[in-house]
Design a protein around this motif. Structure first.
Motif, PDB file in Angstrom:
ATOM      1  N   PRO A 194       0.808  -1.280   0.022  1.00 27.38           N
ATOM      2  CA  PRO A 194      -0.109  -0.242  -0.005  1.00 27.38           C
ATOM      3  C   PRO A 194       0.889   1.359   0.043  1.00 27.38           C
ATOM      4  O   PRO A 194       0.238   2.219  -0.242  1.00 27.38           O
ATOM      5  CB  PRO A 194      -0.852  -0.059   1.188  1.00 27.38           C
ATOM      6  CG  PRO A 194      -0.102  -0.981   1.934  1.00 27.38           C
ATOM      7  CD  PRO A 194       0.537  -2.052   1.138  1.00 27.38           C
ATOM      8  N   GLY A 195       2.027   1.251   0.360  1.00 31.96           N
ATOM      9  CA  GLY A 195       3.245   2.462   0.321  1.00 31.96           C
ATOM     10  C   GLY A 195       4.379   1.932   0.341  1.00 31.96           C
ATOM     11  O   GLY A 195       4.792   0.656   0.463  1.00 31.96           O
ATOM     12  N   SER A 196       5.215   2.860   0.086  1.00 33.47           N
ATOM     13  CA  SER A 196       6.635   2.715   0.100  1.00 33.47           C
ATOM     14  C   SER A 196       7.069   2.530   1.460  1.00 33.47           C
ATOM     15  O   SER A 196       6.969   2.977   2.512  1.00 33.47           O
ATOM     16  CB  SER A 196       7.477   3.870  -0.477  1.00 33.47           C
ATOM     17  OG  SER A 196       6.871   4.413  -1.972  1.00 33.47           O
ATOM     18  N   LYS A 241      -0.305   1.666   8.817  1.00 32.44           N
ATOM     19  CA  LYS A 241      -0.938   2.354   9.914  1.00 32.44           C
ATOM     20  C   LYS A 241      -1.355   3.886   9.411  1.00 32.44           C
ATOM     21  O   LYS A 241      -0.292   4.467   9.109  1.00 32.44           O
ATOM     22  CB  LYS A 241      -0.202   2.212  11.424  1.00 32.44           C
ATOM     23  CG  LYS A 241      -0.833   3.059  12.034  1.00 32.44           C
ATOM     24  CD  LYS A 241       0.137   3.186  13.256  1.00 32.44           C
ATOM     25  CE  LYS A 241      -0.400   4.129  14.352  1.00 32.44           C
ATOM     26  NZ  LYS A 241       0.344   4.228  15.655  1.00 32.44           N
ATOM     27  N   GLY A 242      -2.519   4.216   9.108  1.00 30.32           N
ATOM     28  CA  GLY A 242      -3.049   5.456   8.865  1.00 30.32           C
ATOM     29  C   GLY A 242      -2.022   6.224   7.722  1.00 30.32           C
ATOM     30  O   GLY A 242      -1.695   7.330   7.817  1.00 30.32           O
ATOM     31  N   SER A 246       4.886   1.493   9.752  1.00 29.46           N
ATOM     32  CA  SER A 246       5.296   1.617  11.343  1.00 29.46           C
ATOM     33  C   SER A 246       5.590   0.340  11.837  1.00 29.46           C
ATOM     34  O   SER A 246       5.203  -0.918  11.566  1.00 29.46           O
ATOM     35  CB  SER A 246       4.167   2.110  12.174  1.00 29.46           C
ATOM     36  OG  SER A 246       4.662   2.152  13.604  1.00 29.46           O
ATOM     37  N   GLU A 247       6.670   0.208  12.784  1.00 26.43           N
ATOM     38  CA  GLU A 247       7.366  -1.035  13.455  1.00 26.43           C
ATOM     39  C   GLU A 247       6.919  -0.837  15.018  1.00 26.43           C
ATOM     40  O   GLU A 247       7.303  -1.418  15.700  1.00 26.43           O
ATOM     41  CB  GLU A 247       8.641  -1.168  13.290  1.00 26.43           C
ATOM     42  CG  GLU A 247       9.663  -0.025  13.764  1.00 26.43           C
ATOM     43  CD  GLU A 247      10.987  -0.106  13.457  1.00 26.43           C
ATOM     44  OE1 GLU A 247      11.461  -1.195  13.747  1.00 26.43           O
ATOM     45  OE2 GLU A 247      11.755   0.763  13.002  1.00 26.43           O
ATOM     46  N   HIS A 266      -2.399  -6.186  17.684  1.00 26.08           N
ATOM     47  CA  HIS A 266      -3.405  -5.846  16.424  1.00 26.08           C
ATOM     48  C   HIS A 266      -3.047  -6.523  15.272  1.00 26.08           C
ATOM     49  O   HIS A 266      -1.912  -6.976  14.849  1.00 26.08           O
ATOM     50  CB  HIS A 266      -3.578  -4.602  16.593  1.00 26.08           C
ATOM     51  CG  HIS A 266      -2.117  -3.941  15.872  1.00 26.08           C
ATOM     52  ND1 HIS A 266      -1.177  -3.482  16.807  1.00 26.08           N
ATOM     53  CD2 HIS A 266      -1.964  -3.652  14.720  1.00 26.08           C
ATOM     54  CE1 HIS A 266      -0.255  -2.983  15.802  1.00 26.08           C
ATOM     55  NE2 HIS A 266      -0.648  -3.153  14.832  1.00 26.08           N
ATOM     56  N   PHE A 267      -4.021  -6.634  14.417  1.00 29.93           N
ATOM     57  CA  PHE A 267      -3.938  -7.332  13.296  1.00 29.93           C
ATOM     58  C   PHE A 267      -4.256  -5.901  12.316  1.00 29.93           C
ATOM     59  O   PHE A 267      -5.127  -5.469  12.240  1.00 29.93           O
ATOM     60  CB  PHE A 267      -5.013  -8.392  13.068  1.00 29.93           C
ATOM     61  CG  PHE A 267      -4.388  -9.744  13.522  1.00 29.93           C
ATOM     62  CD1 PHE A 267      -3.343  -9.920  14.242  1.00 29.93           C
ATOM     63  CD2 PHE A 267      -5.429 -10.674  13.713  1.00 29.93           C
ATOM     64  CE1 PHE A 267      -2.700 -11.085  14.670  1.00 29.93           C
ATOM     65  CE2 PHE A 267      -5.033 -12.005  14.333  1.00 29.93           C
ATOM     66  CZ  PHE A 267      -3.544 -12.187  14.952  1.00 29.93           C
ATOM     67  N   THR A 268      -3.477  -6.184  11.063  1.00 32.68           N
ATOM     68  CA  THR A 268      -3.291  -5.200  10.099  1.00 32.68           C
ATOM     69  C   THR A 268      -2.615  -5.927   8.970  1.00 32.68           C
ATOM     70  O   THR A 268      -1.999  -6.989   9.183  1.00 32.68           O
ATOM     71  CB  THR A 268      -2.901  -3.751  10.383  1.00 32.68           C
ATOM     72  OG1 THR A 268      -2.921  -2.721   9.457  1.00 32.68           O
ATOM     73  CG2 THR A 268      -1.401  -3.846  11.234  1.00 32.68           C
TER      74      THR A 268
END
Length: 375
Positions: A194-196, A241-242, A246-247, A266-268
């Motif tokens: 979804p992103g770099s 995330k948003g 993120s880590e 959490h799951f994502t």
């Protein structure tokens, strides 16, 4: 005061600064985790070592703390123990994330305190009082002898194998007490990230979009994902995330050439990444103008031990050095980042030119790089 302890719970409840003891009250569903962010600011004119400490709740509650300025490293043992020491220059702040969860499913109020204290003067401190009101989840509360809710023990452990998930080499464990009901899990593989990813890191695995009927857990779930290849250390797990990767809050338990295991609350979407080239240290901004502000040195250490950083001019003279005690930011295993104010050891702003920085442990250079100073 040395600064402020600020907190936000889901965008609300900012601590005010008029009093020494700041108070915040939040309501949380019994099967949810409350997340608060604390910003520790050094508003004095001098550099100070600030000790962050938390008051531990009883065993019915789960508390974890993360240093967001050092890659989200878990600092729970320090915060709930002898204290987490943060060296802060004047005007610099540090952000800490706290997760608090309740293992039961009854109405209960929990109160705890977070303090930030100057290591040189115990009279200089700020204190935040946190009040959590946990609300039972409708339909899952067990009743006591007189109709009062009892503390639930949580649901039993749930295992999802590669056969369940239809992904060879993948396994998910949701431990007992992490949730209060059955969880269903599916893991689509995203065709495109979804992103770099952060600069200098490349994908080691596919992007696994872990979806579940409950996406937040009181106790971290254990996830094993298959790897497509293995790059250089450091190896990391990122989640989406948003609008960015993120880590924060991820703990890697281990990895080999075939798989990687980590924990998460959490799951994502998740993915494993590794360094694409020699990426154990980064100085930024680079080129660097010391008249504009401070820079930071980001680096990865494989051992937790006393560490020194040297800035050297091209003539071979040491113009600046600083040392960090083992286990603190600057000398802990994993991600570290420290501030450099652009001045030499005598307080003079560095002249234009090229400098070298070297990060040393036990008398050996473990990493380093070049700094281009401009004005």
């Amino acid at each position: 005061m040395i600064g402020t302890v600020e907190g936000i719970y889901r965008g609300a409840g900012v601590f005010e600064n008029e009093t020494i003891e700041q108070v915040a009250t939040v309501e949380v569903l019994a099967n949810k985790i409350a997340t608060l962010y604390f910003k520790i600011n050094n508003i004095s004119e001098l550099k100070d070592d600030i000790v962050i400490q938390g008051e531990k709740l009883n065993d019915d509650f789960l508390m974890t703390f993360y240093d967001l300025n050092s890659g989200g490293s878990d600092i729970t043992a320090y915060v709930l123990g002898s204290g987490y020491v943060v060296p802060l220059s004047s005007g610099i702040s540090r952000e800490v994330k706290a997760n608090v969860g309740y293992k039961g499913n009854s109405k209960v109020t929990a109160t705890t305190f977070i303090t930030a204290v100057s290591s040189g003067d115990a009279q200089k401190q700020d204190k935040a009082k946190l009040v959590f009101e946990f609300i039972p989840v409708t339909g899952t509360t067990s009743q006591g002898a007189e109709g009062e809710p009892e503390i639930a023990t949580g649901h039993a452990t749930q295992e999802f194998t590669e056969a369940d998930l239809k992904i060879p080499g993948m396994h998910i464990t949701i431990p007992a007490g992490a949730v209060t009901m059955d969880v269903t899990v599916s893991v689509p593989i995203l065709a495109k990230e979804p992103g770099s990813f952060p600069q200098y890191f490349g994908l080691l695995s596919k992007v696994f979009d872990i979806r579940a009927s409950i996406n937040e857990f009181l106790i971290p779930a254990v996830v094993t994902i298959p790897l497509d290849r293995l790059l250089n250390d450091p190896v990391k797990v990122y989640y989406w995330k948003g609008g960015s990767w993120s880590e924060d809050g991820i703990t890697i338990l281990g990895y080999d050439n075939n798989s990687l295991t980590f924990t998460t609350t959490h799951f994502t979407p998740f993915a494993a990444v590794g360094a694409t080239d020699h990426n154990s240290s980064i100085f930024g901004p680079n080129p660097y103008n010391p008249n504009i502000g401070s820079a930071r040195i980001y680096y990865w250490l494989f051992e937790e031990r006393e560490t020194s950083i040297f800035v050297i001019n091209l003539a071979g003279s040491i113009v600046w050095r600083n040392s960090y005690a083992a286990a603190q930011n600057g000398a802990k295993k994993g991600d570290n980042n420290v501030e450099f104010d652009g001045k030499d050891s005598w307080g003079r702003v560095l002249s234009e030119g090229v400098y070298l920085y070297k990060i040393v442990q036990n008398g050996a250079v473990v990493t380093g790089g070049k700094i281009s100073v401009i004005k």
